[in-house]
Every structure is written in structure tokens, then in C-alpha cells.
Design a protein around this motif. Structure first.
Motif, PDB file in Angstrom:
ATOM      1  N   THR A 220      -0.592 -54.600 -35.661  1.00 10.46           N
ATOM      2  CA  THR A 220       0.561 -53.695 -36.445  1.00 10.46           C
ATOM      3  C   THR A 220       1.716 -53.173 -35.263  1.00 10.46           C
ATOM      4  O   THR A 220       1.816 -54.173 -34.336  1.00 10.46           O
ATOM      5  CB  THR A 220       0.090 -51.787 -36.665  1.00 10.46           C
ATOM      6  OG1 THR A 220      -0.526 -51.418 -35.641  1.00 10.46           O
ATOM      7  CG2 THR A 220      -1.193 -52.064 -37.422  1.00 10.46           C
ATOM      8  N   ARG A 228      -8.688 -55.765 -41.231  1.00 11.94           N
ATOM      9  CA  ARG A 228      -7.344 -55.823 -42.443  1.00 11.94           C
ATOM     10  C   ARG A 228      -7.754 -55.014 -43.795  1.00 11.94           C
ATOM     11  O   ARG A 228      -7.558 -53.689 -44.050  1.00 11.94           O
ATOM     12  CB  ARG A 228      -7.531 -57.046 -42.454  1.00 11.94           C
ATOM     13  CG  ARG A 228      -6.415 -57.268 -43.740  1.00 11.94           C
ATOM     14  CD  ARG A 228      -6.419 -58.816 -44.554  1.00 11.94           C
ATOM     15  NE  ARG A 228      -5.701 -59.995 -43.893  1.00 11.94           N
ATOM     16  CZ  ARG A 228      -4.809 -60.150 -43.458  1.00 11.94           C
ATOM     17  NH1 ARG A 228      -3.194 -59.554 -43.866  1.00 11.94           N
ATOM     18  NH2 ARG A 228      -4.516 -61.034 -42.351  1.00 11.94           N
ATOM     19  N   LEU A 232      -5.959 -51.254 -44.987  1.00 11.55           N
ATOM     20  CA  LEU A 232      -5.577 -51.290 -45.863  1.00 11.55           C
ATOM     21  C   LEU A 232      -6.045 -50.698 -46.848  1.00 11.55           C
ATOM     22  O   LEU A 232      -5.074 -49.858 -48.163  1.00 11.55           O
ATOM     23  CB  LEU A 232      -5.628 -52.677 -46.666  1.00 11.55           C
ATOM     24  CG  LEU A 232      -4.797 -54.171 -45.829  1.00 11.55           C
ATOM     25  CD1 LEU A 232      -5.191 -55.273 -46.711  1.00 11.55           C
ATOM     26  CD2 LEU A 232      -3.591 -54.541 -46.491  1.00 11.55           C
ATOM     27  N   ASP A 236      -4.050 -47.601 -48.007  1.00 11.10           N
ATOM     28  CA  ASP A 236      -4.336 -47.188 -49.830  1.00 11.10           C
ATOM     29  C   ASP A 236      -4.061 -45.609 -50.006  1.00 11.10           C
ATOM     30  O   ASP A 236      -3.854 -45.032 -51.066  1.00 11.10           O
ATOM     31  CB  ASP A 236      -5.093 -48.089 -50.752  1.00 11.10           C
ATOM     32  CG  ASP A 236      -5.216 -47.655 -52.090  1.00 11.10           C
ATOM     33  OD1 ASP A 236      -3.714 -47.722 -53.187  1.00 11.10           O
ATOM     34  OD2 ASP A 236      -5.888 -47.955 -52.379  1.00 11.10           O
ATOM     35  N   LYS A 240       0.258 -43.961 -46.113  1.00  8.06           N
ATOM     36  CA  LYS A 240       0.904 -45.176 -44.938  1.00  8.06           C
ATOM     37  C   LYS A 240       1.510 -44.925 -43.618  1.00  8.06           C
ATOM     38  O   LYS A 240       2.702 -44.841 -43.291  1.00  8.06           O
ATOM     39  CB  LYS A 240       2.560 -45.967 -45.918  1.00  8.06           C
ATOM     40  CG  LYS A 240       2.183 -46.266 -47.686  1.00  8.06           C
ATOM     41  CD  LYS A 240       1.340 -47.409 -47.673  1.00  8.06           C
ATOM     42  CE  LYS A 240       1.354 -47.853 -49.078  1.00  8.06           C
ATOM     43  NZ  LYS A 240       0.078 -46.650 -49.702  1.00  8.06           N
ATOM     44  N   LEU A 250       3.621 -50.086 -43.245  1.00  5.36           N
ATOM     45  CA  LEU A 250       3.703 -50.461 -44.624  1.00  5.36           C
ATOM     46  C   LEU A 250       2.084 -51.837 -44.627  1.00  5.36           C
ATOM     47  O   LEU A 250       2.269 -52.715 -43.470  1.00  5.36           O
ATOM     48  CB  LEU A 250       4.521 -51.082 -45.134  1.00  5.36           C
ATOM     49  CG  LEU A 250       5.397 -49.767 -44.862  1.00  5.36           C
ATOM     50  CD1 LEU A 250       7.388 -50.544 -45.434  1.00  5.36           C
ATOM     51  CD2 LEU A 250       5.419 -48.762 -45.900  1.00  5.36           C
ATOM     52  N   PRO A 251       1.432 -52.211 -45.851  1.00  5.89           N
ATOM     53  CA  PRO A 251       0.772 -53.756 -45.998  1.00  5.89           C
ATOM     54  C   PRO A 251       1.793 -54.481 -45.389  1.00  5.89           C
ATOM     55  O   PRO A 251       1.084 -55.501 -44.770  1.00  5.89           O
ATOM     56  CB  PRO A 251       0.608 -53.416 -47.362  1.00  5.89           C
ATOM     57  CG  PRO A 251       0.519 -51.855 -47.360  1.00  5.89           C
ATOM     58  CD  PRO A 251       1.889 -51.200 -47.319  1.00  5.89           C
ATOM     59  N   SER A 252       3.289 -54.175 -45.529  1.00  3.68           N
ATOM     60  CA  SER A 252       3.541 -56.274 -45.016  1.00  3.68           C
ATOM     61  C   SER A 252       4.172 -56.216 -43.558  1.00  3.68           C
ATOM     62  O   SER A 252       4.757 -57.448 -43.542  1.00  3.68           O
ATOM     63  CB  SER A 252       5.248 -55.825 -46.100  1.00  3.68           C
ATOM     64  OG  SER A 252       5.842 -54.657 -45.729  1.00  3.68           O
ATOM     65  N   GLN A 253       3.688 -55.006 -42.905  1.00  3.70           N
ATOM     66  CA  GLN A 253       4.433 -55.109 -41.421  1.00  3.70           C
ATOM     67  C   GLN A 253       2.307 -55.389 -40.935  1.00  3.70           C
ATOM     68  O   GLN A 253       2.789 -56.041 -39.995  1.00  3.70           O
ATOM     69  CB  GLN A 253       4.434 -53.431 -41.141  1.00  3.70           C
ATOM     70  CG  GLN A 253       5.381 -52.974 -41.696  1.00  3.70           C
ATOM     71  CD  GLN A 253       5.790 -51.605 -41.330  1.00  3.70           C
ATOM     72  OE1 GLN A 253       5.412 -51.413 -41.274  1.00  3.70           O
ATOM     73  NE2 GLN A 253       6.677 -51.673 -39.893  1.00  3.70           N
ATOM     74  N   ILE A 255       0.148 -58.405 -39.063  1.00  2.74           N
ATOM     75  CA  ILE A 255      -0.103 -59.605 -39.182  1.00  2.74           C
ATOM     76  C   ILE A 255      -1.132 -59.989 -38.446  1.00  2.74           C
ATOM     77  O   ILE A 255      -2.114 -59.455 -37.642  1.00  2.74           O
ATOM     78  CB  ILE A 255       1.780 -59.727 -38.139  1.00  2.74           C
ATOM     79  CG1 ILE A 255       2.973 -59.318 -38.296  1.00  2.74           C
ATOM     80  CG2 ILE A 255       1.053 -61.297 -37.549  1.00  2.74           C
ATOM     81  CD1 ILE A 255       3.793 -59.345 -37.630  1.00  2.74           C
TER      82      ILE A 255
END
Length: 278
Positions: A220, A228, A232, A236, A240, A250-253, A255
Motif C-alpha cells: 500500500t 491481495r 481487497l 469491499d 476503503k 483504494l484498490p487501484s493503489q 501494487i
């Protein structure tokens, strides 16, 4: 001609649907018959082969599982189910190296297509079990060989000291020098056996939420690493935010943490997956 081909495909698809229905009702014989008819009509569709293999798997008919899955992966080398069940079938015949290779292939394909699916977790667990069983089998043999070698070395060392006059052959008493060499010999073999001793997984290789070893670690923005699927699920269902720092997340963050992933794989390879998986 084209119309006939379409008709055969439609009929095969209907047979597949029938087979699926029979399978859900645990009517395995009827399901196998339906998939077999579908294969007869359209033998180049891999899912018919893997569906029939699944029926054979439930019957523990591993020879037929292997046959059907070999055909499936020939038709589609990216078939996750094909490689997975082929791996399981090979393991049943104690072909560990080949079976593990197929399971690893299934895991890699599954992670690429559906990284958070239940099947990826199932494959991972089967792979961990297979590698542990392979390690256990090999380590048992190594331990047996080591003990025999150690005993042979002890006998040879004592015989040498008898010849040199440092040990009384009748009462088996040893000099200080001989005792030191026997102790050194014991230490050498003790060190050699350490690789075959199960070890605990280091904390930094385990998810902070599940406390289980990482399968697919992500990092993160705050620098924390999680599994992961677990993080996630938290984002959900709970909110968040980072469960430890409470910062917005956020999920998009997320890596992939490749460094931890490589460290996990290196640890597992070094220790032969010799640890307990839940």
C-alpha cells in the motif's frame, strides 16, 4: 455444410449443459455419457474433456483424469483446470516433479486470469501439499543415508584409532583425542541434517491479517504489505481504508510486492515447503 457444423456444435453444447446438470445432481455416469457424446461431435473443444475429467476425479479414476487432461492441455495449453487436474493425477502416481510442474503452471495461469478466485487458493494449497510431500519423501531418504554414513564414519574412525593404538579394541574405551574427533564428526552430520528440519516461516513473509504465508502480496502507499485477496475483501466489505494505518486506501493503489513474493518463493524452495499450511 456450414449449417451441419453449426448444428453439431449446438448439439454438443446442449450435451455439455446436460452433463453439467447431471454433475450437479451427482449423476456421474450420466454426466460422463453426455460429455462423451459432446466430445464425439466436437473433439477439439477442451472444456468437454476437462468436464469429463472432473467426473472421473470425483470417482477417483485418476487414469482417465490424466488421459482427458492431457488431451485438454494439448488443445488449450492455457487451460487452468486441465493443468491442475493433470497435476493431481500425476501426483497420484507419485510423479512428484511432473505433478508439481503442472500445478505450478495451473497456478501461474490462474493468477493471470482470475487472481482472486477460489480455485487459485485451492491450487496453491495442493501445490504446497505436494511440495511438502516431495520434501518429506526426499528428506526421509537423505536422513537414512546420512545416519548410515555417520555410522560408517564412526566405525572407520574407531578402527583407525585401534590400528594407531589410541583405542582399546576389547573395552572400546577412547582417548581424549578420539572423543574429540567423534564429537566433531557428530557435529558435522548434525549440521548436514539441518536442511531437512522443518522451520517456522519468518513473520515478514506472513500477511498481517491472516498470519499465513503470502501467496500474492501487494504493498500500500503507507508501505504495508497484505495478501491481495484479503485486503481487497476488506476494502469491499469494511471500507476503503488501510486496516492498520486507517488511511484512505483504494484498490487501484495496491501494487504487487515483487520483493516479498521473490523472498517467499526463495524461502519455500530452500526449505522444501516444509511448514504447515492451514
Amino acid at each position: 455444410m456450414a449449417k451441419g457444423v453449426i448444428s453439431a456444435i449446438d448439439q454438443a453444447e446442449q450435451l455439455k449443459q446436460d452433463g453439467n446438470l447431471y454433475f450437479k445432481k451427482n449423476r456421474l455416469g450420466a454426466a460422463i455419457d453426455a460429455y462423451t457424446e459432446a466430445i464425439t461431435l466436437c473433439p477439439n473443444i477442451p472444456v468437454y474433456w476437462t468436464n469429463r475429467a472432473l467426473c472421473h476425479r470425483k470417482r477417483n479414476d485418476w487414469t482417465r483424469v490424466e488421459e482427458d487432461c492431457l488431451k485438454a492441455v494439448q488443445l488449450d495449453h492455457k487451460s487452468v483446470k486441465g493443468h491442475y487436474m493433470l497435476g493431481l493425477a500425476l501426483l497420484q502416481r507419485e510423479k512428484y516433479a511432473e505433478g508439481i510442474k503442472e500445478l505450478q503452471r495451473a497456478l501461474d495461469l490462474g493468477r493471470g486470469a482470475h487472481p482472486n478466485s477460489y480455485m487459485v487458493e485451492e491450487i496453491w494449497q495442493e501445490l504446497a501439499t505436494a511440495k511438502y510431500e516431495e520434501w518429506e519423501r526426499d528428506s526421509t531418504k537423505r536422513s537414512y543415508d546420512l545416519r548410515n554414513l555417520e555410522e560408517s564414519c564412526k566405525i572407520a574412525l574407531k578402527e583407525k584409532h585401534v590400528h594407531d593404538g589410541n583405542l582399546n579394541e576389547e573395552d572400546d574405551e577412547v582417548t581424549d583425542s578420539t572423543s574429540e574427533q567423534l564429537a566433531a564428526l557428530k557435529l558435522v552430520f548434525s549440521k548436514a541434517a539441518e536442511a531437512d528440519t522443518p522451520t517456522e516461516v519468518p513473520d515478514y513473509l506472513c500477511c498481517k491479517i491472516t498470519l499465513d504465508i503470502y501467496r500474492d502480496p501487494v504493498i500500500t502507499p503507507s508501505g504495508l504489505t497484505y495478501e491481495r485477496a484479503v485486503i481487497l475483501d476488506h476494502l469491499d466489505k469494511v471500507g476503503k481504508f488501510d486496516p492498520i494505518t486507517r488511511e484512505t486506501l483504494l484498490p487501484s493503489q495496491l501494487i504487487p510486492n515483487l520483493a516479498i513474493k521473490e523472498a517467499v518463493e526463495a524461502f519455500l524452495e530452500k526449505h522444501g515447503w516444509a511448514y504447515k499450511t492451514e
